[in-house]
Design a protein around this motif. Structure first.
Motif, PDB file in Angstrom:
ATOM      1  N   TRP A 119       0.854  -1.191   0.000  1.00 29.80           N
ATOM      2  CA  TRP A 119       0.000   0.000   0.000  1.00 29.80           C
ATOM      3  C   TRP A 119       0.880   1.227   0.000  1.00 29.80           C
ATOM      4  N   ASN A 120       0.381   2.282  -0.638  1.00 31.64           N
ATOM      5  CA  ASN A 120       0.971   3.608  -0.517  1.00 31.64           C
ATOM      6  C   ASN A 120      -0.046   4.474   0.195  1.00 31.64           C
ATOM      7  N   LEU A 121       0.374   5.115   1.279  1.00 27.59           N
ATOM      8  CA  LEU A 121      -0.497   6.023   2.030  1.00 27.59           C
ATOM      9  C   LEU A 121      -0.203   7.439   1.580  1.00 27.59           C
ATOM     10  N   ALA A 122      -1.245   8.188   1.251  1.00 32.88           N
ATOM     11  CA  ALA A 122      -1.072   9.573   0.811  1.00 32.88           C
ATOM     12  C   ALA A 122      -1.778  10.514   1.775  1.00 32.88           C
ATOM     13  N   THR A 123      -1.046  11.548   2.191  1.00 33.21           N
ATOM     14  CA  THR A 123      -1.587  12.594   3.054  1.00 33.21           C
ATOM     15  C   THR A 123      -1.053  13.931   2.553  1.00 33.21           C
ATOM     16  N   CYS A 124      -1.556  15.007   3.136  1.00 35.18           N
ATOM     17  CA  CYS A 124      -1.097  16.331   2.754  1.00 35.18           C
ATOM     18  C   CYS A 124      -1.301  17.276   3.929  1.00 35.18           C
ATOM     19  N   ALA A 125      -0.393  18.221   4.094  1.00 36.82           N
ATOM     20  CA  ALA A 125      -0.547  19.272   5.102  1.00 36.82           C
ATOM     21  C   ALA A 125       0.224  20.496   4.640  1.00 36.82           C
ATOM     22  N   ASP A 126      -0.342  21.642   4.859  1.00 39.18           N
ATOM     23  CA  ASP A 126       0.289  22.908   4.486  1.00 39.18           C
ATOM     24  C   ASP A 126       0.725  22.926   3.022  1.00 39.18           C
ATOM     25  N   GLY A 127      -0.079  22.304   2.162  1.00 40.81           N
ATOM     26  CA  GLY A 127       0.217  22.282   0.735  1.00 40.81           C
ATOM     27  C   GLY A 127       1.336  21.351   0.327  1.00 40.81           C
ATOM     28  N   GLU A 128       1.838  20.553   1.265  1.00 44.05           N
ATOM     29  CA  GLU A 128       2.946  19.643   0.982  1.00 44.05           C
ATOM     30  C   GLU A 128       2.453  18.193   1.008  1.00 44.05           C
ATOM     31  N   PRO A 129       2.392  17.530  -0.164  1.00 45.92           N
ATOM     32  CA  PRO A 129       1.940  16.135  -0.194  1.00 45.92           C
ATOM     33  C   PRO A 129       3.004  15.190   0.358  1.00 45.92           C
ATOM     34  N   ASN A 130       2.540  14.029   0.820  1.00 44.00           N
ATOM     35  CA  ASN A 130       3.421  13.002   1.361  1.00 44.00           C
ATOM     36  C   ASN A 130       2.851  11.635   0.992  1.00 44.00           C
ATOM     37  N   VAL A 131       3.682  10.761   0.450  1.00 42.47           N
ATOM     38  CA  VAL A 131       3.265   9.397   0.124  1.00 42.47           C
ATOM     39  C   VAL A 131       4.322   8.444   0.670  1.00 42.47           C
ATOM     40  N   VAL A 132       3.862   7.399   1.377  1.00 37.71           N
ATOM     41  CA  VAL A 132       4.788   6.412   1.920  1.00 37.71           C
ATOM     42  C   VAL A 132       4.266   5.000   1.669  1.00 37.71           C
ATOM     43  N   PRO A 133       5.167   4.078   1.340  1.00 37.09           N
ATOM     44  CA  PRO A 133       4.767   2.676   1.241  1.00 37.09           C
ATOM     45  C   PRO A 133       4.702   2.079   2.635  1.00 37.09           C
ATOM     46  N   VAL A 134       3.794   1.134   2.832  1.00 29.29           N
ATOM     47  CA  VAL A 134       3.716   0.445   4.124  1.00 29.29           C
ATOM     48  C   VAL A 134       3.672  -1.063   3.905  1.00 29.29           C
ATOM     49  N   ALA A 135       4.371  -1.768   4.766  1.00 30.84           N
ATOM     50  CA  ALA A 135       4.404  -3.225   4.687  1.00 30.84           C
ATOM     51  C   ALA A 135       3.561  -3.871   5.780  1.00 30.84           C
ATOM     52  N   PHE A 136       3.410  -3.182   6.900  1.00 29.10           N
ATOM     53  CA  PHE A 136       2.661  -3.736   8.027  1.00 29.10           C
ATOM     54  C   PHE A 136       1.237  -3.214   7.961  1.00 29.10           C
ATOM     55  N   LYS A 137       0.364  -4.008   7.349  1.00 30.19           N
ATOM     56  CA  LYS A 137      -1.010  -3.574   7.091  1.00 30.19           C
ATOM     57  C   LYS A 137      -1.932  -4.778   7.006  1.00 30.19           C
ATOM     58  N   ASP A 138      -3.246  -4.510   7.153  1.00 31.84           N
ATOM     59  CA  ASP A 138      -4.229  -5.593   7.073  1.00 31.84           C
ATOM     60  C   ASP A 138      -5.611  -4.988   6.877  1.00 31.84           C
ATOM     61  N   VAL A 139      -6.568  -5.851   6.583  1.00 31.53           N
ATOM     62  CA  VAL A 139      -7.978  -5.486   6.471  1.00 31.53           C
ATOM     63  C   VAL A 139      -8.706  -6.241   7.572  1.00 31.53           C
ATOM     64  N   THR A 140      -9.500  -5.527   8.368  1.00 29.90           N
ATOM     65  CA  THR A 140     -10.226  -6.173   9.465  1.00 29.90           C
ATOM     66  C   THR A 140     -11.506  -6.813   8.960  1.00 29.90           C
TER      67      THR A 140
END
Length: 131
Positions: A15-36
């Motif tokens: 998964w890639n998580l995308a967020t943004c704050a103060d006009g600055e985007p951020n995307v990070v890959p995550v390996a520790f994840k699941d669906v409940t």
């Protein structure tokens, strides 16, 4: 909201998580994840400092992109995240992270993401359709 196809991709892909704050985007890959079982997405916090800051600044808003690299089947999930530092989900991530990093790192908490939209990113006729 998450059908069987979406869950399969989420369970098997990065998964890639995308967020943004103060006009600055951020995307990070995550390996520790699941669906409940109840259709929430959970992510272990190992190195999510900027992501957490951005979530706090934007009322929990987050987007996740996941896709199968062979078939190109993919989805974007938009939703709201809350951060927890205790409970069974956090304990499970701590065990997984500590095992992988042989005790050199641990999960500090977990994001619990409630999906609000699922959008098809698979190339083809259904691309950009909301499920």
């Amino acid at each position: 909201m998450l059908n069987e196809s979406v869950i399969k991709v989420l369970k098997n892909a990065m998964w890639n998580l995308a967020t943004c704050a103060d006009g600055e985007p951020n995307v990070v890959p995550v390996a520790f994840k699941d669906v409940t079982e109840d259709g929430k997405l959970v992510v272990g916090d190992v190195f999510l400092e900027t992501t957490l800051k951005n979530i706090k600044a934007n009322e929990g808003k987050i987007a996740i992109s996941a896709y199968d690299t062979k078939s190109l089947e993919g989805y974007q999930i938009k939703g709201t995240a809350e951060y927890v530092t205790e409970g069974a989900i956090v304990a499970a991530f701590k065990t997984a992270v500590e095992g992988m990093f042989k005790g050199a790192a641990t999960a500090k908490g977990a994001l619990i993401i409630t999906p609000s939209k699922v959008i098809v990113t698979t190339p083809g006729a259904d691309n950009k359709k909301e499920i």
